[in-house]
Design a protein around this motif. Structure first.
Motif, mmCIF file in Angstrom:
data_model
loop_
_atom_site.group_PDB
_atom_site.id
_atom_site.type_symbol
_atom_site.label_atom_id
_atom_site.label_comp_id
_atom_site.label_asym_id
_atom_site.label_seq_id
_atom_site.Cartn_x
_atom_site.Cartn_y
_atom_site.Cartn_z
ATOM 1 N N ALA A 188 72.114 23.460 -45.917
ATOM 2 C CA ALA A 188 72.557 25.037 -46.353
ATOM 3 C C ALA A 188 72.579 25.758 -44.208
ATOM 4 O O ALA A 188 72.793 24.870 -43.545
ATOM 5 N N THR A 189 73.211 26.723 -44.748
ATOM 6 C CA THR A 189 73.219 27.955 -43.412
ATOM 7 C C THR A 189 71.999 28.978 -42.982
ATOM 8 O O THR A 189 71.872 29.803 -41.688
ATOM 9 N N GLN A 190 70.967 29.298 -43.550
ATOM 10 C CA GLN A 190 69.907 30.204 -43.069
ATOM 11 C C GLN A 190 68.588 29.047 -41.968
ATOM 12 O O GLN A 190 68.802 28.238 -42.612
ATOM 13 N N ILE A 191 68.568 30.029 -42.126
ATOM 14 C CA ILE A 191 66.797 28.935 -40.506
ATOM 15 C C ILE A 191 65.955 28.541 -41.314
ATOM 16 O O ILE A 191 65.669 27.213 -41.539
ATOM 17 N N ARG A 192 65.391 29.114 -42.637
ATOM 18 C CA ARG A 192 64.476 28.858 -43.317
ATOM 19 C C ARG A 192 64.830 27.490 -44.647
ATOM 20 O O ARG A 192 66.316 27.182 -44.789
ATOM 21 N N ASP B 68 64.409 25.637 -51.076
ATOM 22 C CA ASP B 68 63.789 24.583 -51.809
ATOM 23 C C ASP B 68 64.985 23.810 -52.256
ATOM 24 O O ASP B 68 65.730 23.946 -52.407
ATOM 25 N N PRO B 69 63.761 22.407 -52.376
ATOM 26 C CA PRO B 69 64.942 21.539 -52.396
ATOM 27 C C PRO B 69 65.362 21.144 -53.573
ATOM 28 O O PRO B 69 66.579 20.476 -53.565
ATOM 29 N N ALA B 70 64.707 22.202 -54.776
ATOM 30 C CA ALA B 70 65.232 21.931 -56.238
ATOM 31 C C ALA B 70 66.580 22.952 -55.808
ATOM 32 O O ALA B 70 67.289 22.877 -56.409
ATOM 33 N N ASP B 71 66.230 23.828 -55.641
ATOM 34 C CA ASP B 71 67.484 25.080 -55.648
ATOM 35 C C ASP B 71 68.828 24.283 -54.328
ATOM 36 O O ASP B 71 69.508 24.968 -54.559
ATOM 37 N N LEU B 72 68.829 23.425 -53.745
ATOM 38 C CA LEU B 72 69.456 22.492 -52.499
ATOM 39 C C LEU B 72 70.630 22.717 -53.222
ATOM 40 O O LEU B 72 72.304 23.327 -52.865
ATOM 41 N N PRO B 73 70.874 21.984 -54.533
ATOM 42 C CA PRO B 73 72.424 21.698 -54.955
ATOM 43 C C PRO B 73 72.950 23.036 -55.865
ATOM 44 O O PRO B 73 74.345 22.854 -55.516
ATOM 45 N N ASN C 151 77.962 27.135 -47.834
ATOM 46 C CA ASN C 151 77.613 25.605 -47.626
ATOM 47 C C ASN C 151 77.994 24.880 -47.575
ATOM 48 O O ASN C 151 77.187 23.817 -48.352
ATOM 49 N N GLN C 152 80.000 24.267 -47.729
ATOM 50 C CA GLN C 152 80.378 23.306 -47.481
ATOM 51 C C GLN C 152 80.840 22.764 -46.117
ATOM 52 O O GLN C 152 81.050 24.120 -45.761
ATOM 53 N N THR D 265 71.909 35.244 -36.317
ATOM 54 C CA THR D 265 72.202 33.873 -36.922
ATOM 55 C C THR D 265 73.044 33.284 -38.242
ATOM 56 O O THR D 265 73.065 33.364 -38.867
ATOM 57 N N PHE D 266 73.762 31.497 -37.564
ATOM 58 C CA PHE D 266 73.138 30.328 -38.429
ATOM 59 C C PHE D 266 73.007 29.038 -37.773
ATOM 60 O O PHE D 266 73.168 28.819 -36.652
ATOM 61 N N ARG D 267 73.048 28.633 -39.029
ATOM 62 C CA ARG D 267 72.900 27.213 -39.192
ATOM 63 C C ARG D 267 73.323 26.407 -39.799
ATOM 64 O O ARG D 267 73.942 26.749 -40.364
ATOM 65 N N ARG D 268 73.075 24.849 -38.921
ATOM 66 C CA ARG D 268 73.611 24.021 -39.644
ATOM 67 C C ARG D 268 72.898 22.819 -39.305
ATOM 68 O O ARG D 268 71.655 23.360 -38.706
ATOM 69 N N THR D 269 73.088 21.728 -39.533
ATOM 70 C CA THR D 269 71.926 20.575 -39.653
ATOM 71 C C THR D 269 73.222 19.395 -39.077
ATOM 72 O O THR D 269 74.232 19.031 -39.469
ATOM 73 N N ALA D 270 71.480 18.701 -38.198
ATOM 74 C CA ALA D 270 73.093 17.438 -37.417
ATOM 75 C C ALA D 270 73.037 15.884 -38.505
ATOM 76 O O ALA D 270 71.720 15.764 -39.342
#
Length: 426
Positions: free
Chosen positions: A80-84, A87-92, A100-101, A312-317
């Motif tokens: 997703a796009t927040q720094i924090r 919760d893995p259960a909330d990710l879907p 977040n796509q 800020t916006f977050r990405r994941t490599a």
């Protein structure tokens, strides 16, 4: 590839949200741009929120644009796009939101919502928006003159302005408009007790993420009730268009409503007082705008550059990569810093000078790449109308700061909680 940083040069912290209540840490940003353009940041527990694994802070304009445009390497979907970390259960659940796509799925949702959020529909609101700006500003001046000559432009102008414009566009009844401000404060201002109140704690004693399904249930229930009403009583508004779109399934409708209410409201809610603050601090520039010596369109962009609504916006490599000479591993969090990129001396000459005629002005206040803000046209319309009406209603001699603005405790939104000014002289 950047020059290696001197070994003795420390890496300043730009994560702690509490420092943003004192002001944007531009000295830290410049240090990072000059010495650590991609800098590792620790993510300690703060304000009751749990510690995280850390992230890479990207502060130069060129690198920020690269991250935002390259969704195949820097994913919005993975974490997703927040720094924090959610919760893995909330990710879907969180991944349902267009924000977040990644392409190509992101593209389908963007096309769907763009049918409702058309420039033609937005432009029809221009007269209403302009009249609202004039009315709110005139009322603020009248109340100031009847009192001690001062007012809070956030409480008396910009909060109402952003909220009422959005609810007109979306089609929220007047009686329900307070709900939207409540939800915005709860979700956007979750790091600031003034905005969000006391955090709701989960069974583990930790604060519940305001973006979790449980925390958003009341908003989603309202969205479905409003959609049902629009199907029975259609109108020329965005919610009617979404509610009657046969391709939009119920979970997507929920997330679109969330995005419109929170992002649609807070973009202007944050940018508008920031722009007025800059004009009050720069009376010469304000006078030039008021006298027609600079174009309103370039002025809006310059004010957005200096005060971007999002920090800020977050990405994941998605894979091992190298950015500005720094090796980034698969799964690392990569966070772009908009206010830093907008003040990068490599792109913007004299970046701390408010040049309302600045052109070109490739700021990234509305993002870049596939996630560039879908509501940018509407936001610019609102900001332009507000600043133009301010020029007509508030001569430079009337717009004086009487105290520093109170800023939001947040490393995400560049918000002002108050902007006290003297509008009546004396």
């Amino acid at each position: 590839m950047s020059d290696p940083a001197p070994a003795e040069t420390p890496v300043p912290d730009v994560f702690d949200p509490r420092q943003y209540a004192r002001g944007i840490p531009h000295d830290h940003y410049r240090h990072l741009r000059d010495h650590h353009p991609v800098a590792w940041q620790e993510e300690p527990e703060v304000l009751g929120w749990p510690a995280g694994p850390g992230f890479w802070a990207v502060t130069r304009h060129e690198d920020t644009v690269r991250v935002l445009k390259d969704s195949s390497t820097y994913s919005s979907y993975l974490g997703a796009t927040q720094i924090r970390d959610p919760d893995p259960a909330d990710l879907p659940f969180i991944r349902r939101m267009m924000l977040n796509q990644d392409p190509p799925h992101h593209r389908r949702l963007r096309v769907l919502v763009s049918r409702a959020f058309t420039p033609k529909r937005v432009d029809r609101f221009e007269t209403v928006v302009r009249e609202r700006a004039r009315s709110l500003l005139t009322r603020a001046v009248t109340e100031a003159r009847a009192g001690d000559g001062t007012c809070d432009l956030v409480a008396q102008v910009t909060d109402d302005y952003a909220l009422l414009n959005l609810t007109d566009l979306v089609g929220v009844p007047e009686s329900d408009r307070g709900l939207l401000l409540h939800w915005t404060r709860r979700v956007i201002g979750y790091q600031d007790s003034d905005e969000a109140g006391t955090p709701v704690l989960g069974p583990d004693g930790k604060p519940v993420n305001p973006r979790s399904p449980a925390a958003l249930r009341d908003m989603f229930d309202y969205a479905h009730a409003l959609a049902a009403h629009k199907r029975r009583h259609p109108a020329d508004d965005v919610m009617t268009a979404l509610a009657t779109d046969p391709e939009l399934v119920a979970p997507e409708l929920e997330m679109f409503f969330f995005l419109l209410v929170v992002a649609g409201n807070d973009t202007v809610r944050s940018a508008a007082p920031g722009g007025l603050h800059l004009l009050a601090e720069n009376p010469e520039a304000y006078g030039r705008l008021r006298d027609g010596e600079v174009a309103l369109t370039t002025a809006v962009d310059e004010l957005l550059r200096r005060h971007p609504p999002v920090l800020t916006f977050r990405r994941t490599a998605t894979r091992d990569t190298v950015l500005a000479g720094t090796r980034i591993r698969t799964g690392d969090k990569v966070v772009v810093f908009h206010a830093s990129a907008n003040h990068d001396e490599r792109v913007f000459p004299d970046p701390f000078t408010l040049d309302l005629a600045r052109t070109p002005n490739p700021h990234i206040s509305f993002g870049d790449g596939p996630h560039v803000c879908l509501g940018a046209h509407f936001a610019r319309l609102q900001l332009g109308a507000l600043y133009e009406e301010a020029c007509r209603t508030l001569p430079p001699g009337l717009l004086h700061l009487v105290a520093p603005p109170r800023r939001l405790v947040s490393n995400f939104i560049n918000g002002l909680k108050s902007l006290p000014v003297r509008l009546a002289g004396g």
